[in-house]
Each structure stands twice: as C-alpha cells, then as structure tokens.
Write a protein that holds these residues in place. Structure first.
Motif, PDB file in Angstrom:
ATOM      1  N   MET A   1       0.834  -1.203   0.000  1.00  0.00           N
ATOM      2  CA  MET A   1       0.000   0.000   0.000  1.00  0.00           C
ATOM      3  C   MET A   1       0.874   1.261   0.000  1.00  0.00           C
ATOM      4  O   MET A   1       1.969   1.235   0.540  1.00  0.00           O
ATOM      5  N   TYR A   2       0.404   2.304  -0.611  1.00  0.00           N
ATOM      6  CA  TYR A   2       1.131   3.579  -0.672  1.00  0.00           C
ATOM      7  C   TYR A   2       0.332   4.639   0.093  1.00  0.00           C
ATOM      8  O   TYR A   2      -0.893   4.531   0.221  1.00  0.00           O
ATOM      9  N   ALA A   3       1.022   5.691   0.522  1.00  0.00           N
ATOM     10  CA  ALA A   3       0.330   6.780   1.239  1.00  0.00           C
ATOM     11  C   ALA A   3      -0.522   7.596   0.273  1.00  0.00           C
ATOM     12  O   ALA A   3      -1.607   8.062   0.614  1.00  0.00           O
ATOM     13  N   GLY A   4       0.003   7.746  -0.950  1.00  0.00           N
ATOM     14  CA  GLY A   4      -0.722   8.533  -1.945  1.00  0.00           C
ATOM     15  C   GLY A   4      -0.848   7.807  -3.273  1.00  0.00           C
ATOM     16  O   GLY A   4       0.050   7.053  -3.669  1.00  0.00           O
ATOM     17  N   TYR A   5      -1.964   8.011  -3.938  1.00  0.00           N
ATOM     18  CA  TYR A   5      -2.205   7.425  -5.264  1.00  0.00           C
ATOM     19  C   TYR A   5      -2.508   8.579  -6.216  1.00  0.00           C
ATOM     20  O   TYR A   5      -3.435   9.360  -5.967  1.00  0.00           O
ATOM     21  N   ILE A   6      -1.723   8.682  -7.288  1.00  0.00           N
ATOM     22  CA  ILE A   6      -1.916   9.772  -8.249  1.00  0.00           C
ATOM     23  C   ILE A   6      -2.394   9.157  -9.571  1.00  0.00           C
ATOM     24  O   ILE A   6      -1.649   8.418 -10.227  1.00  0.00           O
ATOM     25  N   PHE A   7      -3.617   9.457  -9.905  1.00  0.00           N
ATOM     26  CA  PHE A   7      -4.255   8.846 -11.077  1.00  0.00           C
ATOM     27  C   PHE A   7      -4.186   9.750 -12.292  1.00  0.00           C
ATOM     28  O   PHE A   7      -4.543  10.934 -12.229  1.00  0.00           O
ATOM     29  N   ASP A   8      -3.794   9.163 -13.408  1.00  0.00           N
ATOM     30  CA  ASP A   8      -3.986   9.805 -14.692  1.00  0.00           C
ATOM     31  C   ASP A   8      -5.513   9.832 -14.918  1.00  0.00           C
ATOM     32  O   ASP A   8      -6.240   9.044 -14.311  1.00  0.00           O
ATOM     33  N   GLU A 148       6.648  16.933 -13.968  1.00  0.00           N
ATOM     34  CA  GLU A 148       6.081  18.095 -13.276  1.00  0.00           C
ATOM     35  C   GLU A 148       4.660  17.888 -12.729  1.00  0.00           C
ATOM     36  O   GLU A 148       4.383  18.210 -11.574  1.00  0.00           O
ATOM     37  N   VAL A 149       3.769  17.357 -13.566  1.00  0.00           N
ATOM     38  CA  VAL A 149       2.363  17.226 -13.136  1.00  0.00           C
ATOM     39  C   VAL A 149       2.226  16.303 -11.915  1.00  0.00           C
ATOM     40  O   VAL A 149       1.404  16.544 -11.029  1.00  0.00           O
ATOM     41  N   PHE A 150       3.075  15.272 -11.855  1.00  0.00           N
ATOM     42  CA  PHE A 150       3.022  14.334 -10.727  1.00  0.00           C
ATOM     43  C   PHE A 150       3.677  14.944  -9.479  1.00  0.00           C
ATOM     44  O   PHE A 150       3.202  14.743  -8.363  1.00  0.00           O
ATOM     45  N   LEU A 151       4.795  15.663  -9.689  1.00  0.00           N
ATOM     46  CA  LEU A 151       5.482  16.289  -8.548  1.00  0.00           C
ATOM     47  C   LEU A 151       4.567  17.309  -7.877  1.00  0.00           C
ATOM     48  O   LEU A 151       4.514  17.402  -6.656  1.00  0.00           O
ATOM     49  N   LYS A 152       3.810  18.061  -8.723  1.00  0.00           N
ATOM     50  CA  LYS A 152       2.875  19.049  -8.159  1.00  0.00           C
ATOM     51  C   LYS A 152       1.778  18.333  -7.363  1.00  0.00           C
ATOM     52  O   LYS A 152       1.379  18.781  -6.296  1.00  0.00           O
ATOM     53  N   ALA A 153       1.287  17.214  -7.903  1.00  0.00           N
ATOM     54  CA  ALA A 153       0.224  16.460  -7.213  1.00  0.00           C
ATOM     55  C   ALA A 153       0.729  15.961  -5.863  1.00  0.00           C
ATOM     56  O   ALA A 153       0.030  16.077  -4.847  1.00  0.00           O
ATOM     57  N   LYS A 162       8.410   9.035  -3.309  1.00  0.00           N
ATOM     58  CA  LYS A 162       8.650   7.605  -3.032  1.00  0.00           C
ATOM     59  C   LYS A 162       7.474   6.939  -2.289  1.00  0.00           C
ATOM     60  O   LYS A 162       7.372   5.724  -2.254  1.00  0.00           O
ATOM     61  N   ASP A 163       6.600   7.748  -1.713  1.00  0.00           N
ATOM     62  CA  ASP A 163       5.443   7.185  -0.999  1.00  0.00           C
ATOM     63  C   ASP A 163       4.161   7.230  -1.827  1.00  0.00           C
ATOM     64  O   ASP A 163       3.064   6.979  -1.304  1.00  0.00           O
ATOM     65  N   ALA A 177       6.717   9.253 -14.323  1.00  0.00           N
ATOM     66  CA  ALA A 177       6.731   8.730 -12.954  1.00  0.00           C
ATOM     67  C   ALA A 177       8.160   8.340 -12.568  1.00  0.00           C
ATOM     68  O   ALA A 177       8.666   8.720 -11.508  1.00  0.00           O
ATOM     69  N   PHE A 178       8.828   7.628 -13.459  1.00  0.00           N
ATOM     70  CA  PHE A 178      10.198   7.174 -13.195  1.00  0.00           C
ATOM     71  C   PHE A 178      11.136   8.370 -12.979  1.00  0.00           C
ATOM     72  O   PHE A 178      11.892   8.423 -12.012  1.00  0.00           O
ATOM     73  N   ARG A 179      11.028   9.362 -13.883  1.00  0.00           N
ATOM     74  CA  ARG A 179      11.909  10.535 -13.764  1.00  0.00           C
ATOM     75  C   ARG A 179      11.656  11.311 -12.478  1.00  0.00           C
ATOM     76  O   ARG A 179      12.539  11.971 -11.956  1.00  0.00           O
ATOM     77  N   GLY A 180      10.418  11.240 -11.965  1.00  0.00           N
ATOM     78  CA  GLY A 180      10.080  11.980 -10.752  1.00  0.00           C
ATOM     79  C   GLY A 180      10.362  11.202  -9.462  1.00  0.00           C
ATOM     80  O   GLY A 180      10.115  11.714  -8.373  1.00  0.00           O
ATOM     81  N   GLY A 181      10.829   9.958  -9.592  1.00  0.00           N
ATOM     82  CA  GLY A 181      11.139   9.167  -8.401  1.00  0.00           C
ATOM     83  C   GLY A 181       9.931   8.451  -7.813  1.00  0.00           C
ATOM     84  O   GLY A 181       9.923   8.102  -6.628  1.00  0.00           O
TER      85      GLY A 181
END
Ligand code: B16
Ligand code: MG
Length: 209
Positions: A1-8, A148-153, A162-163, A177-181
């Motif tokens: 499980m992750y703390a956050g889920y970022i959906f396209d 960028e869009v994921f880092l802002k989210a 990482k979480d 996603a990969f480039r943003g860690g």
C-alpha cells in the motif's frame, strides 16, 4: 500500500479517446490531412499542442504559431461539445469501487493529468470535489514525460514521491513517474514501458498492490 495514489485521468479514470479522435478527425479532414485511429493512439497522454504537431506531420503545409494555436482551439471547442455527452454513468463501476476502497484505507488520492479539461471532465462524471488534489494541464509548464504534473500532485497532498504510486495508461506517464522518483502501475500500452513497477490487467488490481 502507498500513502498517496496519483491517477492519470483519460484512459484510467474515464475514457475520452473517442471524443479526442472525433474532434481531431474533424479538424484533420477540414485541413485535408490524413488521420486515423493508429495516429490517434500516439496522442495518448500527450499535451494538446504536442498532439497537434503529431497530426501536422502528415501535412505538406507549414503553419505559423498563430495558426497552430487557432487549430488547437478549434479542436478543443469540438471536443468540449462532445464532453457534454458524458454523465456519471461514464465513471466505470470498477474505478468507483477502487477509489472508494482506497479512500476507506485512508490513502490520499490525487489526479495527475495532462488535460486542461480535467475540471470539466471530473464534473461530468460526478467526481468534482472527490480528490484530495488535482494537478493537470492548467498548472504545469512541461507535460509528460516530464514529471512536473506528478510532482505538483505529490506536493499538493503533502507526500514524498517515493510514498506515492502513479497509475497510468500512457508510456509517457510511466516515463514521467520514473523521472520523478515515483513507482508506477500501468494499464494497457503503459505496461510496455520497461520502468513500470506493476503491470495491471484491470484497475481493481490496485487493491492488491
Ligand atoms: P486537453 P491524460 C491527456 O489526458 C490525453 O490522454 C491526451 O490525449 C490529451 O491530448 C491531453 O490530455 C490534453 O488534453 O486537450 O483536454 O488539454 O491521459 O494525461 O489524463
Ligand atoms: Mg491517460
């Protein structure tokens, strides 16, 4: 499980490919440019202006920046008209179940979409005010594969990359996603990207990650 889920959004939460296709097709026909479903597949996750550049590859004419901006606007008008057909029925049942289950577990949920029409789409499918944060084409300078869009989210939900897990249907999104860690979970063609961490067959697979 992750703390956050970022959906396209497009291709993960709901399916607007056909509307994008119909709108681009109308523009391409008017400009007498060849366009088909195969070319449309290359537009997945790609920003509006980058999508237009892909369509113009088949044109023998060279257009000015102003003309290109007008073409993108013309397509968007047609697209927005088509989006009005969407209703909460266009939110797939398995997507709804997955979102509700993750929410019950106390995870933070966000959107990370290239679309500048995110707000309108979320309203149409009954998800406005549902997510803890919405990061989209309106708050970024660089689109996917830039992270960028994921880092802002992640910043908006107050979690470290990482979480958080990114859920994507486009290879450009997995790359971002990969480039943003971030770790990522793919659907469809996103699973062809070598950096995808979890290859899903269906969205409910998220509940066992
Ligand atoms: P708009 P996503 C992306 O959304 C679509 O996949 C892509 O086909 C579209 O060109 C892009 O949004 C921009 O959309 O013209 O509405 O700003 O998959 O990142 O949620
Ligand atoms: Mg997508």
């Amino acid at each position: 499980m992750y703390a956050g889920y970022i959906f396209d959004l497009d291709g993960v939460i709901c399916f607007t490919d056909q509307y994008h296709y119909q709108a681009w097709k109308k523009l391409a026909d008017r400009l007498d440019i060849y366009f088909d479903e195969e070319i449309n597949n290359r537009l997945r996750g790609v920003s509006r202006m980058d999508s237009l550049e892909i369509i113009l590859e088949r044109s023998c004419k060279v257009y000015t920046v102003e003309e290109k901006l007008a073409f993108a606007e013309e397509k968007n008008k047609i697209y927005k008209k088509l989006l009005r057909k969407m209703t909460p029925e266009d939110l797939p049942a398995d997507v709804k179940t997955t979102l509700m289950e993750l929410r019950k577990k106390g995870c933070k949920l966000a959107i990370g979409s290239s679309s500048k029409n995110t707000k309108m789409i979320l309203e149409r499918i009954g998800l406005n005010n549902f997510f803890d944060a919405v990061s989209d084409g309106t708050n970024i300078v660089n689109s996917k594969p830039d992270p960028e869009v994921f880092l802002k989210a992640a910043e908006l939900i107050g979690e470290n990359p990482k979480d958080c897990l990114i859920i994507e249907d486009a290879k450009a999104g997995i790359e971002g996603a990969f480039r943003g860690g971030f770790d990522s979970a793919g659907l469809g063609e996103a699973n062809e990207h070598p950096r995808v961490n979890y290859k899903m067959k269906k969205i409910t697979d998220l509940l066992s990650i």
